[in-house]
Design an enzyme around this catalytic site. Structure first.
Site, short mmCIF file in Angstrom:
data_model
loop_
_atom_site.label_atom_id
_atom_site.label_comp_id
_atom_site.label_asym_id
_atom_site.label_seq_id
_atom_site.Cartn_x
_atom_site.Cartn_y
_atom_site.Cartn_z
N ARG A 120 0.82 -1.23 0.00
CA ARG A 120 0.00 0.00 0.00
C ARG A 120 0.84 1.27 0.00
O ARG A 120 0.40 2.33 0.43
CB ARG A 120 -0.97 0.03 1.17
CG ARG A 120 -1.92 -1.14 1.18
CD ARG A 120 -3.03 -0.93 2.19
NE ARG A 120 -3.85 -2.13 2.28
CZ ARG A 120 -3.57 -3.16 3.06
NH1 ARG A 120 -2.51 -3.15 3.84
NH2 ARG A 120 -4.36 -4.20 3.07
N LYS A 142 1.56 11.23 -11.15
CA LYS A 142 0.75 10.30 -11.94
C LYS A 142 1.60 9.08 -12.25
O LYS A 142 2.70 9.22 -12.80
CB LYS A 142 0.29 10.94 -13.24
CG LYS A 142 -0.99 11.73 -13.12
CD LYS A 142 -1.53 12.00 -14.52
CE LYS A 142 -2.75 12.86 -14.50
NZ LYS A 142 -3.22 13.13 -15.87
N GLU A 184 6.62 18.36 -24.81
CA GLU A 184 5.96 18.68 -23.53
C GLU A 184 6.37 20.08 -23.05
O GLU A 184 5.59 20.78 -22.40
CB GLU A 184 6.28 17.62 -22.46
CG GLU A 184 5.87 16.18 -22.81
CD GLU A 184 4.38 15.85 -22.62
OE1 GLU A 184 3.55 16.78 -22.47
OE2 GLU A 184 4.06 14.64 -22.64
N LYS A 219 4.58 22.94 -13.98
CA LYS A 219 3.83 21.71 -13.71
C LYS A 219 3.47 21.61 -12.24
O LYS A 219 2.33 21.31 -11.89
CB LYS A 219 4.63 20.48 -14.15
CG LYS A 219 3.93 19.19 -13.74
CD LYS A 219 3.90 18.12 -14.75
CE LYS A 219 2.94 17.01 -14.30
NZ LYS A 219 3.22 15.74 -14.94
N GLU A 229 -6.71 16.19 -10.48
CA GLU A 229 -7.27 16.47 -11.80
C GLU A 229 -8.79 16.60 -11.82
O GLU A 229 -9.49 15.96 -12.60
CB GLU A 229 -6.81 15.38 -12.78
CG GLU A 229 -6.89 15.86 -14.23
CD GLU A 229 -6.24 14.90 -15.21
OE1 GLU A 229 -5.01 14.85 -15.23
OE2 GLU A 229 -6.97 14.23 -15.95
N ARG A 233 -5.81 20.85 -13.58
CA ARG A 233 -4.75 19.94 -14.03
C ARG A 233 -5.04 19.38 -15.43
O ARG A 233 -4.13 18.97 -16.14
CB ARG A 233 -4.56 18.81 -13.02
CG ARG A 233 -3.37 17.92 -13.36
CD ARG A 233 -2.95 16.98 -12.26
NE ARG A 233 -1.80 16.21 -12.70
CZ ARG A 233 -1.03 15.47 -11.92
NH1 ARG A 233 -1.29 15.37 -10.64
NH2 ARG A 233 0.00 14.82 -12.41
N ASN A 237 -3.31 18.17 -20.21
CA ASN A 237 -3.63 17.19 -21.24
C ASN A 237 -3.79 17.81 -22.63
O ASN A 237 -4.26 17.15 -23.56
CB ASN A 237 -4.92 16.43 -20.87
CG ASN A 237 -4.77 15.67 -19.58
OD1 ASN A 237 -3.68 15.20 -19.27
ND2 ASN A 237 -5.84 15.57 -18.81
N HIS A 240 -3.34 15.83 -25.82
CA HIS A 240 -3.28 14.41 -25.46
C HIS A 240 -4.51 13.61 -25.90
O HIS A 240 -4.44 12.38 -25.93
CB HIS A 240 -3.07 14.24 -23.95
CG HIS A 240 -1.65 14.52 -23.52
ND1 HIS A 240 -1.03 15.74 -23.74
CD2 HIS A 240 -0.72 13.75 -22.89
CE1 HIS A 240 0.20 15.68 -23.26
NE2 HIS A 240 0.41 14.49 -22.74
N HIS A 244 -2.93 10.58 -27.55
CA HIS A 244 -2.99 9.20 -27.05
C HIS A 244 -3.55 8.26 -28.11
O HIS A 244 -3.09 7.12 -28.25
CB HIS A 244 -3.85 9.12 -25.78
CG HIS A 244 -3.10 9.51 -24.54
ND1 HIS A 244 -3.71 9.76 -23.34
CD2 HIS A 244 -1.77 9.68 -24.31
CE1 HIS A 244 -2.80 10.07 -22.42
NE2 HIS A 244 -1.62 10.03 -22.99
N HIS A 256 5.37 9.12 -27.50
CA HIS A 256 4.43 9.99 -26.79
C HIS A 256 4.56 11.46 -27.20
O HIS A 256 3.59 12.10 -27.59
CB HIS A 256 4.65 9.83 -25.28
CG HIS A 256 3.70 10.63 -24.46
ND1 HIS A 256 2.37 10.28 -24.30
CD2 HIS A 256 3.85 11.79 -23.77
CE1 HIS A 256 1.77 11.18 -23.55
NE2 HIS A 256 2.65 12.11 -23.21
#
Ligand SMILES: NC(=O)c1ccc[n+]([C@@H]2O[C@H](COP(=O)([O-])OP(=O)(O)OC[C@H]3O[C@@H](n4cnc5c(N)ncnc54)[C@H](O)[C@@H]3O)[C@@H](O)[C@H]2O)c1
Ligand SMILES: [Zn+2]
Length: 351
Positions: A120, A142, A184, A219, A229, A233, A237, A240, A244, A256
């Site tokens: 955990r 993330k 990016e 960031k 998010e 946030r 994206n 993206h 993606h 990417h």
């Protein structure tokens, strides 16, 4: 050397400079402690920097083990994820021991998800060695692996305890991998900082450390406002949604950053046609993408892109959130009914 402190569900430092890898063991021992350290890295990075990190950790009293996996996006999968968890169990890792991701975004996402789930959650350090990981994936928490249906479909928000960015490791990157990171950086300029965008017109190589630090500031300030998010946030994206889909449809042969570059151009072209931004904004974006030899379009068919976009996790019921620029340095979120996606892609893709 520059230190940026991120105040999210964990507070941690991002240290950026040259020659940091040789002192990594000392800094990690002081910051996170523990007895055992696992270096998680891919086969390319292991050969280049594995030994250096290993020696630095041993010198600072760690028992060190290494988990090395084949490089590339295909390794961000459930099989390698579980073999990493089993490796940690076999090595008798306890909660105070530390997982260290040494590598690019693939390594950081995979190792971070394992650190988040093993017992955990155990200590986790990111040592980014690609520009993309330095400016983006190593900060913000993330973590994820890909499933057959799409990218990053299983994952967790899990902040690292420390990020050590040794800028000298970027000198061995292949040019196209370096350019992935440039995409990016351009994204951060588009969503938050016109001055950063402007500075990219001069070569990025001559101001690498400053540019990485600025990107980490951008960031992390967005992450500090909206770690999980819910809202702001989502701006990260930008590019993206289509990006993606392009990555997945190419079987990950389009990387990417390159896919995101095409995605940003597509979203901006659509924004011009919808009257959200001026033609000049698109021209500026296209020029900078050309300067960094990044793509401006995709050859995938719109119906194929749509079917992948709609299985993407960012879809929320009958709408999905897309990001459009208003001007350089300022983007907005827009809820799009899914039946309008086709029209938007038609406006954005050059046939
Ligand atoms: N978690 C996040 O917030 C976030 C953000 C952006 C991207 N990502 C993810 O990041 C991944 C892409 O990351 P990436 O572009 O770093 O890919 P990557 O980790 O696959 O690295 C690219 C290639 O560069 C090699 N490499 C790494 N460091 C090197 C070095 N210093 N010298 C020589 N070669 C080196 C690797 O072996 C690999 O072949 C994608 O899976 C993407 O989804 C995550
Ligand atoms: Zn990205």
């Amino acid at each position: 050397m520059k230190t940026i402190t991120v105040n999210a569900s964990k507070t941690y430092d991002v240290i950026i400079g040259t020659g940091i890898l040789d002192n990594a063991g000392e800094v990690i021992q002081k910051t996170v402690g523990g007895q055992t350290a696992a270096i998680v890295t891919d086969d390319n990075v292991a050969k280049l920097y594995g030994k250096q990190l290993f020696n630095s950790l041993v010198k600072n009293n760690y028992r060190v083990c290494q988990f090395v996996f084949p490089h590339g996006e295909f390794s961000k999968n459930a099989e390698i994820f579980f073999s990493l968890l089993n490796f940690l169990a076999e090595e008798k890792f306890g909660r105070s021991d530390v997982v260290i991701a040494l590598g690019g975004g693939v390594t950081g996402d995979l190792a971070g998800f394992a650190a988040a789930t093993y017992m955990r959650g155990i200590s986790f350090v990111q040592i980014p060695t690609t520009l993309l990981a330095a400016v983006d994936s190593s900060v913000g928490g993330k973590t994820a692996i890909d499933l057959a249906a799409g990218k990053n479909l299983a994952g967790a928000f899990y902040q690292p305890d420390l990020v050590l960015c040794d800028v000298s490791t970027l000198s061995t990157l292949r040019p196209e991998v370096f350019r992935d990171g440039c995409a990016e950086v351009i994204k951060h300029g588009m969503i938050a900082d016109a001055a950063l965008f402007e500075s990219l017109k001069i070569s990025i190589d001559t101001q690498l450390e400053e540019i990485i630090a600025r990107n980490v500031e951008i960031k992390s300030s967005i992450v500090m406002e909206d770690e999980f998010e819910k809202d702001k946030r989502k701006l990260l994206n930008f590019g993206h949604t289509a990006g993606h889909a392009i990555e997945l449809l190419s079987g990950y042969s389009i990387s990417h950053g390159h896919a995101v570059a095409a995605g940003m151009a597509i979203a901006t072209r659509a924004a011009v046609r919808m009257g959200i931004c001026k033609e000049q904004c698109l021209r500026d974006l296209e020029n900078i993408l050309k300067q960094y030899e990044l793509p401006l379009n995709t050859s995938f068919k719109i119906d194929k892109l749509i079917s992948v976009c709609l299985s993407d996790k960012k879809r929320e019921g009958e709408t999905l959130t897309m990001i459009f620029p208003v001007e350089i340095g300022n983007c907005i979120l827009k809820e799009i009914p899914i039946n309008e996606l086709e029209k938007i892609l038609q406006m954005g893709i050059l046939l």
